[in-house]
Scaffold this active site. Structure first.
Site, short mmCIF file in Angstrom:
data_model
loop_
_atom_site.label_atom_id
_atom_site.label_comp_id
_atom_site.label_asym_id
_atom_site.label_seq_id
_atom_site.Cartn_x
_atom_site.Cartn_y
_atom_site.Cartn_z
N TYR A 98 -7.36 -1.92 -3.74
CA TYR A 98 -8.19 -1.82 -4.94
C TYR A 98 -9.63 -1.42 -4.60
O TYR A 98 -10.31 -0.80 -5.40
CB TYR A 98 -8.11 -3.11 -5.76
CG TYR A 98 -7.08 -2.94 -6.85
CD1 TYR A 98 -5.74 -2.73 -6.51
CD2 TYR A 98 -7.43 -2.87 -8.19
CE1 TYR A 98 -4.79 -2.48 -7.48
CE2 TYR A 98 -6.48 -2.61 -9.16
CZ TYR A 98 -5.17 -2.42 -8.80
OH TYR A 98 -4.23 -2.14 -9.76
N HIS A 135 -7.04 -8.53 -4.97
CA HIS A 135 -7.61 -7.41 -5.72
C HIS A 135 -8.67 -7.84 -6.73
O HIS A 135 -9.79 -7.32 -6.75
CB HIS A 135 -6.51 -6.64 -6.47
CG HIS A 135 -5.40 -6.13 -5.60
ND1 HIS A 135 -5.60 -5.72 -4.30
CD2 HIS A 135 -4.08 -5.95 -5.83
CE1 HIS A 135 -4.45 -5.31 -3.79
NE2 HIS A 135 -3.51 -5.45 -4.69
O1 LIG Z 1 -0.89 -4.85 -4.05
C1 LIG Z 1 -0.22 -4.67 -5.03
O2 LIG Z 1 -0.61 -3.75 -5.92
C2 LIG Z 1 0.33 -3.17 -6.81
C3 LIG Z 1 -0.47 -2.46 -7.88
O3 LIG Z 1 -1.20 -1.42 -7.28
P1 LIG Z 1 -1.64 -0.16 -8.15
O4 LIG Z 1 -2.53 0.58 -7.26
O5 LIG Z 1 -0.37 0.57 -8.49
O6 LIG Z 1 -2.29 -0.69 -9.36
C4 LIG Z 1 1.24 -4.21 -7.42
O7 LIG Z 1 2.27 -3.57 -8.15
C5 LIG Z 1 1.88 -5.01 -6.30
O8 LIG Z 1 2.66 -6.06 -6.85
C6 LIG Z 1 0.85 -5.60 -5.39
O9 LIG Z 1 1.49 -6.12 -4.24
#
Ligand SMILES: O=C1O[C@H](COP(=O)(O)O)[C@@H](O)[C@H](O)[C@H]1O
Ligand SMILES: NC(=O)C1=CN([C@@H]2O[C@H](COP(=O)(O)OP(=O)(O)OC[C@H]3O[C@@H](n4cnc5c(N)ncnc54)[C@H](OP(=O)(O)O)[C@@H]3O)[C@@H](O)[C@H]2O)C=CC1
Length: 594
Positions: A278, A339
């Site tokens: 993030y 995040h």
């Molecule tokens: O770290 C993670 O992030 C994803 C969401 O990431 P994004 O960049 O697609 O918003 C999340 O789906 C996942 O569960 C988590 O481990």
């Protein structure tokens, strides 16, 4: 340092360059004495995509691709992080001095490698941001030949709309640089084999120095074994060795500390890059720019003007296929503790002394350490259940075959957090994350206080808070920053309405696709820039805030509130917000597209 400049300029340092900065910063320049054909350099270019620069020896100014110009009399105008001179890139020769780069993807057969890492490496390669002698090595237990590995990677590659020129050719060039070495994560011999494979390829490149970067894209149970194997048997002797570690960084304070000790047994802290993707997202990168380079925001950034801050993450799909991993962690560990808390820390930190990695991370740690541990009574937990919709059944969390029956793992959580410092005393920071909700979205919402003695208050009805300014930073999708302001509706009479000052990235910057967070972060590792990576004490402070809560939830077997797949989440989240006089901004139905 002057010697290094001389090397960079092939011995032709311009007199003016004698007063050189200690380090060459991204986008800083060096001017070489012009003899013979013009030498053109892109120096220390970590290229934050918008601002790649190139300079020619006989020019006094250079244009950056973001439209700004830099003049020869103002060196080092940008100083995001720093880069060693030895790593300077020579545009004309298209080479990074005397050094090759090997990127090893440990767990190369896995989901993250295919979904994010290979595409990001290719995007960087396409943009010419990696050394000419760049190679990718896949390592995992699955048996594969180089050719099969290249087929796996090929199926993951595509070119951005804005970068289609010679796409096929570039892909083929990239694939030729990919090699695969099968092995066990806990076997020294497997890593020795990998090392000799890498040494062979690096030697063939003809470079004197070899840098090596390992991405541990594997489940946490093999993190330490693999980090040890990489560090002990595959460290380069002629450059740097850096290791990227993916979350989860443990399950609580104790397991995170154990992981930290395990890594520290093999690697120095400066070699470890704890990734939180993030932090690599465009709007999060922009957060500090927005705050610290606009007069209108920073003076308002405190309890005096801000009523509450909401950091919201929602996904419109469930844990499908990742239930085995997810069930051991739950949404607090998966998204909120990392995040969302990282976003909060960047949002709320005091102005750092500089943009250097350590200065920023010092401020983030201070904020985290000023926070109150999260209380169970300030937390709402939810879990999605199945739902019949449009003639089909959307599966509940417990319907996933990889989830143990009767699991209480939350797929949704909301919590109220507080920062006990002078700037934020009493301001609720509401964090909310959920899977299988009605929309996919991540945003920061800043709700301001009402205008004291507002001359127009009779126009707003009894609820003054419903007409306060709200700043929304939409991280994804459709990146945007908008400010809700009260405005007179044009025409005769005096009717007020809330409208938006709206910065939509797609139209404002004419960019159809922004670089993926992993591109930015991988490039930062290549450049040794740790600004966007988690330092050990930050991680420790983050776990300290959530560990008591997580233990309490588990020991008391707190049952999550069920919510239907595709809904707006548990009702309890509204009560939590109401407890602090807050209304969730993301549920206000204000977005015309929803
Ligand atoms: O770290 C993670 O992030 C994803 C969401 O990431 P994004 O960049 O697609 O918003 C999340 O789906 C996942 O569960 C988590 O481990
Ligand atoms: N996927 C994602 O979207 C995200 C993942 N992460 C993290 O990144 C890391 C990698 O994720 P992801 O690619 O999804 O993981 P995978 O489950 O796909 O595992 C990656 C590889 O590790 C090997 N592996 C799997 N299970 C085991 C095991 N029990 N013991 C030893 N090796 C195993 C497999 O390779 P082989 O059998 O060939 O050795 C597999 O291909 C994890 O730490 C994950 O938490 C973080 C954020 C997002």
């Amino acid at each position: 340092m002057l010697q290094q400049f001389q090397r960079l300029c092939h011995g032709r340092v311009h007199e003016g360059a004698a007063s050189v900065p200690r380090m060459i910063h991204h986008h800083s320049w060096v001017r070489c004495a012009h003899q013979g054909p013009p030498a053109s350099y892109r120096v220390g270019d970590a290229s934050r995509f918008a601002a790649r620069s190139s300079f020619t020896a006989d020019q006094d100014t250079a244009s950056l691709t973001n439209g700004a110009t830099v003049s020869a009399s103002s060196p080092s105008v940008y100083s995001f992080g720093s880069l060693n001179v030895e790593e300077a890139y020579d545009l004309e020769r298209n080479e990074w001095g005397t050094t090759s780069l090997s990127v090893v993807v440990v767990g190369a057969s896995g989901d993250l490698a295919k979904k994010k890492i290979f595409p990001a490496l290719f995007a960087l390669f396409y943009e010419g941001l990696l050394p000419a002698e760049f190679h990718v090595f896949g390592f995992a237990r699955s048996k594969m030949t180089d050719a099969e590995f290249r087929d796996v990677i090929a199926s993951t590659l595509s070119c951005r709309i804005s970068a289609r020129d010679k796409c096929q050719e570039k892909q083929e060039d990239f694939l030729r640089r990919c090699f695969y070495s099968p092995g066990q994560y806990d076997k020294a011999d497997s890593f020795r084999e990998l090392n000799s494979r890498m040494s062979e390829v690096e030697a063939a490149s003809g470079k004197q120095r070899a840098n090596r970067m390992f991405f541990l894209s594997i489940p946490p149970n093999v993190f330490i074994a693999a980090a040890g194997g990489a560090a002990d048997f595959c460290s380069t002797r002629t450059g740097w060795t850096r290791v990227i570690v993916e979350k989860p960084f443990g399950r609580d304070s104790a397991s995170s500390a154990a992981l930290g000790r395990g890594l520290a047994a093999h690697l120095r802290e400066d070699q470890i890059y704890r990734i939180d993707h993030y932090l690599g997202k465009e709007l999060i990168e922009n957060l500090t720019v927005l705050r610290f380079s606009n007069l209108v925001f920073e003076p308002l950034w405190s309890r005096q003007y801000i009523r509450n801050v909401q950091i919201v993450f929602s996904e419109n799909f469930g844990t499908e296929g990742r239930g085995g991993y997810f069930d051991q962690y739950g949404i607090i560990r998966d998204v909120i503790q990392n995040h969302l808390l990282q976003i909060l820390a960047l949002f709320a930190m005091e102005p750092p002394v500089s943009l250097a990695a350590e200065d920023i991370r010092n401020e983030k740690v201070k904020v985290l350490r000023s926070m109150r541990t999260v209380q169970l009574e300030d937390t709402v937990l939810g879990q999605y259940r199945s739902r019949h919709h449009g003639g089909r059944t959307l599966p509940g969390y417990l319907d996933d075959a990889t989830v143990p029956p009767g699991s209480l793992t939350p797929t949704f959580a909301a919590c109220a957090m507080f920062i006990n410092n002078a700037r934020w005393d009493g301001v609720p920071f509401l964090l909310k994350a959920g899977k299988a909700l009605h929309t996919r979205r991540a945003e920061i919402r800043v709700q301001f206080r009402h205008v004291p003695g507002n001359l127009y208050k009779h126009k707003f009805g009894p609820d003054l808070d419903s007409a306060t300014n709200e700043l929304v930073i939409r991280i994804q999708p459709k990146e945007a920053i908008y400010l809700k302001v009260n405005n007179k509706v044009p025409g005769l009479g005096l009717r007020l309405d809330t409208t938006r000052l709206d910065l939509q990235y797609q139209s404002a910057f004419n960019q159809k696709e922004l670089p993926d967070a992993y591109e930015r972060l991988l490039l930062d590792v290549v450049n040794g820039d740790k600004r966007l990576f988690i330092r050990y004490d930050e991680l420790e402070a983050a776990w300290d805030l959530f560990t008591p809560l997580l233990h309490e939830i588990e020991s008391r077997k707190v049952a999550p509130e069920l919510y239907p797949y595709g809904s707006r989440g548990p009702v309890g989240a509204h009560y939590l917000a109401a407890k602090y006089g807050v209304r969730w901004g993301d549920l206000a139905n204000e977005d015309p597209e929803e």
